[in-house]
Design a protein around this motif. Sequence first.
Motif, short mmCIF file in Angstrom:
data_model
loop_
_atom_site.label_atom_id
_atom_site.label_comp_id
_atom_site.label_asym_id
_atom_site.label_seq_id
_atom_site.Cartn_x
_atom_site.Cartn_y
_atom_site.Cartn_z
N ARG A 139 9.11 10.42 -7.52
CA ARG A 139 10.33 11.18 -7.21
C ARG A 139 10.91 10.67 -5.90
N GLY A 140 12.23 10.49 -5.83
CA GLY A 140 12.87 10.02 -4.61
C GLY A 140 12.66 8.53 -4.40
N ARG A 141 13.01 8.05 -3.19
CA ARG A 141 12.92 6.61 -2.91
C ARG A 141 11.67 6.30 -2.09
N HIS A 142 11.03 5.20 -2.44
CA HIS A 142 9.82 4.78 -1.73
C HIS A 142 9.77 3.26 -1.69
N ARG A 143 9.03 2.76 -0.68
CA ARG A 143 8.72 1.34 -0.61
C ARG A 143 7.28 1.12 -1.01
N ILE A 144 7.03 0.18 -1.88
CA ILE A 144 5.68 -0.16 -2.30
C ILE A 144 5.46 -1.64 -2.00
N ALA A 145 4.40 -1.92 -1.24
CA ALA A 145 4.06 -3.31 -0.93
C ALA A 145 2.77 -3.69 -1.62
N LEU A 146 2.75 -4.87 -2.20
CA LEU A 146 1.55 -5.38 -2.89
C LEU A 146 1.20 -6.71 -2.27
N PRO A 147 0.43 -6.70 -1.17
CA PRO A 147 0.09 -7.96 -0.48
C PRO A 147 -0.74 -8.87 -1.37
N GLY A 148 -0.62 -10.16 -1.15
CA GLY A 148 -1.42 -11.10 -1.93
C GLY A 148 -0.88 -12.50 -1.82
N THR A 149 -1.31 -13.35 -2.76
CA THR A 149 -0.87 -14.74 -2.78
C THR A 149 0.66 -14.81 -2.76
N HIS A 150 1.26 -14.09 -3.68
CA HIS A 150 2.71 -13.92 -3.70
C HIS A 150 2.97 -12.42 -3.53
N GLY A 151 3.03 -11.97 -2.29
CA GLY A 151 3.17 -10.54 -2.02
C GLY A 151 4.53 -10.02 -2.44
N LYS A 152 4.54 -8.80 -2.95
CA LYS A 152 5.78 -8.19 -3.43
C LYS A 152 6.08 -6.94 -2.62
N LEU A 264 0.80 0.90 0.09
CA LEU A 264 0.18 -0.42 0.01
C LEU A 264 -0.80 -0.44 -1.16
N ILE A 265 -0.64 -1.40 -2.04
CA ILE A 265 -1.54 -1.51 -3.19
C ILE A 265 -2.23 -2.87 -3.12
N GLY A 266 -3.56 -2.87 -3.12
CA GLY A 266 -4.25 -4.16 -3.13
C GLY A 266 -5.62 -4.07 -2.50
N ASP A 267 -6.17 -5.23 -2.24
CA ASP A 267 -7.47 -5.37 -1.62
C ASP A 267 -7.51 -4.58 -0.31
N PRO A 268 -8.52 -3.71 -0.13
CA PRO A 268 -8.51 -2.84 1.06
C PRO A 268 -8.50 -3.60 2.39
N GLU A 276 -1.95 -2.33 9.77
CA GLU A 276 -1.90 -2.58 11.22
C GLU A 276 -0.53 -3.14 11.62
N ALA A 277 -0.03 -4.08 10.84
CA ALA A 277 1.28 -4.67 11.13
C ALA A 277 2.38 -3.61 11.01
N LEU A 278 2.28 -2.75 10.02
CA LEU A 278 3.30 -1.71 9.82
C LEU A 278 3.23 -0.67 10.93
N ALA A 279 2.01 -0.35 11.36
CA ALA A 279 1.85 0.64 12.44
C ALA A 279 2.53 0.15 13.71
N ARG A 280 2.47 -1.17 13.96
CA ARG A 280 3.16 -1.72 15.14
C ARG A 280 4.65 -1.47 15.08
N ARG A 281 5.18 -1.35 13.87
CA ARG A 281 6.61 -1.09 13.70
C ARG A 281 6.88 0.39 13.47
N GLY A 282 5.88 1.22 13.72
CA GLY A 282 6.08 2.67 13.64
C GLY A 282 6.09 3.21 12.23
N LEU A 283 5.53 2.44 11.28
CA LEU A 283 5.56 2.87 9.89
C LEU A 283 4.18 3.28 9.41
N ALA A 284 4.09 4.46 8.82
CA ALA A 284 2.84 4.94 8.25
C ALA A 284 2.63 4.33 6.88
N THR A 285 1.39 4.36 6.42
CA THR A 285 1.06 3.75 5.13
C THR A 285 0.14 4.66 4.31
#
Lengths: 305, 305
Positions: A139-152, A264-268, A276-285
Amino acid sequence: MMRYTIVGDWGTSRLRLFRLEAGAVTDRRDGPGIAALPDTPEAVLRAAIAPWRDDGPPASISLCGMIGSRNGWRDVPYVACPADAAAWAAGAARLDFDGSEVAIMPGLACADARGVPDVMRGEETQIFGAMALDPALGRGRHRIALPGTHGKWAEVEDGAVRGFRTYLTGELFALLRDHSTLARAGAGPAEAPDEAVAAERAGFAAGLAEAEATPLAGALFQTRSRQLREARSQAWALGFLSGLVIGAEVAAATAEPQAGAVMLIGDPALAGRYAEALARRGLATHLGDGDACARAGLALWESLT
Amino acid sequence: MMRYTIVGDWGTSRLRLFRLEAGAVTDRRDGPGIAALPDTPEAVLRAAIAPWRDDGPPASISLCGMIGSRNGWRDVPYVACPADAAAWAAGAARLDFDGSEVAIMPGLACADARGVPDVMRGEETQIFGAMALDPALGRGRHRIALPGTHGKWAEVEDGAVRGFRTYLTGELFALLRDHSTLARAGAGPAEAPDEAVAAERAGFAAGLAEAEATPLAGALFQTRSRQLREARSQAWALGFLSGLVIGAEVAAATAEPQAGAVMLIGDPALAGRYAEALARRGLATHLGDGDACARAGLALWESLT
């Protein structure tokens, strides 16, 4: 006879098959990815699920990933964004297989506001699965990041994938680590294994900080110059390189401010670096389990058809 | 007996030796770089210049490049910026060699306003040579770019190198071309050789344009997605990749506005690509011949000592 379904994530480098009963995983089998198939996909799948066939045919089989590409079993056309789970499932290829049906789920394609195209094949299943597992994400808008070889990085809204962008970060890091002159052994001091772990962590933090100050093109060579001029070790340099490329990805992906946490979806371990990188930019995960999301996405096939 | 001097650019992959008489090149000899020496540096140099020794010993021998690194003949410490030609020459290592003296010129090191270190070894000789060849370049402030595997952008003022930054562009392009999944044959259509040249040029222009719109981290994967979704050929994709990495370097290197043309030193075809990227940003360029600049820089050794 026991009712069961089979879901599988069949990528370039490996096949992961799960047997599900009433939504729970009751068994799993691994196999070769499509880049190293010893036989036809049908034969590989047949051999992999043979033990389960003793319980009769599966109620359904759904597969995602590069098995749906031109180099896989069937080239399944991409479904265009915005796409919700129903539109996605409607794009699946349905193949006869030993008296059962195999659904090969499609990838997604999108174009940004300037018309620049992008594609994914496999990650969409994790995204739809994540929304199925967490109704609030649907529901609503969200950002989903999937880190990896070709991160999305995907934007979802009310259950639909609106668009996404691919970052080459994992592949770029591996290329620079394995093939470049940046972080070869011997340029800096040697160190004990426990020191190396600490140095790698410190290098990662330094790389994240540098990624905020300097564009990637002008920052990469620091991996080497800091070994030469600041007596940094190879472990530190590899951490620095990881921080640079992850930091550059996160900075680019979050350049447009948006409220709310990033899923964040992926390898822990890798997801932790992104957190950690997102926290530096003030973003929770929030952190989602990649395998669980993939299974949940594949299990949608039965409910949507 | 004829008076002659020997100057040599001895890098990782090759040795280029020149015999100079009254400032003119009267002969040249090529040899192996320091990464593939069949014998000691002394023996390789001795064999290379043997024919010239029939005219007696050279008045001087000066060498630059990786021959002055820890993997070369002698590890010559970097000279710190700001450094003019006299400070640079004072840092040369002077070695006895068959009754003559060999000067191995030092590289330069710098640190930017934040203390970030950088190094060069070989390019400083071309920079000092360029200023020797063009007195106008030795007065006032100028930007000098030396595109290549590890491209350098230097700021010079009144004959001194104030500082510089290294861009990994050439190495990054080669890694992505040869080892990544971005531009493999077969993803797009095949084309005739002349069509491929035109497609590569068009791809380069598109890559330069994209580099202005999107950070490198988020632009690289377009090399592949545009093949898949816009039916671009492999040649187009390689041109696009070249445009992306050169565009990203030029954007980062010229982020701070500065008046005046950029001096480009290096391979004419590559320098032409940089000139195109700089022209998009409204910057004029002058082109210097890399070999001539290196020879002029090495010839300074005699006049400065």
